[in-house]
Design a protein around this motif. Structure first.
Motif, short mmCIF file in Angstrom:
data_model
loop_
_atom_site.label_atom_id
_atom_site.label_comp_id
_atom_site.label_asym_id
_atom_site.label_seq_id
_atom_site.Cartn_x
_atom_site.Cartn_y
_atom_site.Cartn_z
N LEU A 66 25.05 -26.61 4.53
CA LEU A 66 25.78 -25.55 5.21
C LEU A 66 25.99 -25.94 6.67
O LEU A 66 25.04 -26.32 7.37
CB LEU A 66 25.00 -24.24 5.13
CG LEU A 66 24.81 -23.67 3.73
CD1 LEU A 66 23.81 -22.53 3.73
CD2 LEU A 66 26.15 -23.21 3.18
N LEU A 67 27.22 -25.83 7.14
CA LEU A 67 27.57 -26.26 8.49
C LEU A 67 26.74 -25.54 9.55
O LEU A 67 26.26 -26.17 10.49
CB LEU A 67 29.06 -26.04 8.75
CG LEU A 67 29.54 -26.38 10.16
CD1 LEU A 67 29.34 -27.87 10.45
CD2 LEU A 67 31.00 -26.00 10.33
N ASP A 68 26.56 -24.23 9.40
CA ASP A 68 25.87 -23.49 10.46
C ASP A 68 24.39 -23.85 10.59
O ASP A 68 23.74 -23.45 11.56
CB ASP A 68 26.05 -21.98 10.28
CG ASP A 68 25.59 -21.46 8.94
OD1 ASP A 68 25.46 -22.26 8.00
OD2 ASP A 68 25.37 -20.24 8.84
N LEU A 69 23.85 -24.62 9.67
CA LEU A 69 22.46 -25.05 9.77
C LEU A 69 22.32 -26.47 10.31
O LEU A 69 21.20 -26.95 10.50
CB LEU A 69 21.79 -24.96 8.39
CG LEU A 69 21.74 -23.56 7.78
CD1 LEU A 69 21.11 -23.61 6.40
CD2 LEU A 69 20.99 -22.60 8.68
N THR A 70 23.44 -27.13 10.56
CA THR A 70 23.41 -28.48 11.10
C THR A 70 23.22 -28.42 12.62
O THR A 70 23.49 -27.39 13.25
CB THR A 70 24.70 -29.24 10.77
OG1 THR A 70 25.81 -28.56 11.38
CG2 THR A 70 24.91 -29.37 9.28
N PRO A 71 22.77 -29.52 13.24
CA PRO A 71 22.59 -29.53 14.70
C PRO A 71 23.92 -29.32 15.44
O PRO A 71 24.99 -29.63 14.91
CB PRO A 71 22.05 -30.94 14.98
CG PRO A 71 21.57 -31.46 13.68
CD PRO A 71 22.35 -30.76 12.61
N ALA A 72 23.83 -28.82 16.66
CA ALA A 72 25.01 -28.52 17.47
C ALA A 72 25.89 -29.75 17.66
O ALA A 72 27.12 -29.65 17.60
CB ALA A 72 24.59 -27.95 18.82
N GLU A 73 25.27 -30.92 17.86
CA GLU A 73 26.08 -32.13 18.08
C GLU A 73 26.91 -32.49 16.85
O GLU A 73 27.97 -33.06 16.96
CB GLU A 73 25.23 -33.31 18.54
CG GLU A 73 24.14 -33.74 17.59
CD GLU A 73 22.80 -33.05 17.83
OE1 GLU A 73 21.81 -33.51 17.23
OE2 GLU A 73 22.72 -32.07 18.59
#
Length: 128
Positions: free
Chosen positions: A22-29
């Motif tokens: 899931l994209l929203d759980l990936t790091p900000a960078e």
């Protein structure tokens, strides 16, 4: 004269989908830029700890949940499973093995069997 080709890139949402997270759980960078094909390949070949942890524990996107349960995404929808599930929640469903899961696994297996038969028939006709 040949021009220098620019590297093939994708949006972070596309890369996350290809990585099964899931994209929203990936790091900000990861979320803030574009991902090159080379970067994606590197992430797949040697995943960093954040990616290994997401893949191990989740929560997982619906395509991953469906695959882990052995059902289709439509089967999840028919059962009312719309939210991402963690690995523990998926394992609990497998242990509980509710009627909807049994039914959807059978349906999914039948659809796959029929698709394989059609593919074999098509291949046989093309050889004739």
């Amino acid at each position: 004269m040949t021009s220098q080709k620019s590297p093939q890139t994708m949006k972070p949402a596309t890369a996350a989908k290809k990585l099964g997270v899931l994209l929203d759980l990936t790091p900000a960078e990861f979320q803030d830029g574009v991902i090159s094909r080379d970067q994606l390949n590197a992430l797949q070949a040697d995943p960093p700890e954040w990616l290994r942890e997401l893949r191990r524990t989740g929560p997982h996107p619906r395509p991953v949940v469906a695959a882990k349960l052995g059902v289709s995404i439509s089967g999840l929808a028919r059962a009312g499973v719309m939210d991402p599930l963690t690995t523990d929640e998926i394992e609990a469903l497998k242990d509980e093995f509710p009627e909807w899961l049994r039914r959807e696994r059978n349906t999914h297996a039948e659809v796959q069997r029929e698709a394989a038969e059609l593919k074999a028939e098509k291949a046989q006709r093309s050889q004739a």
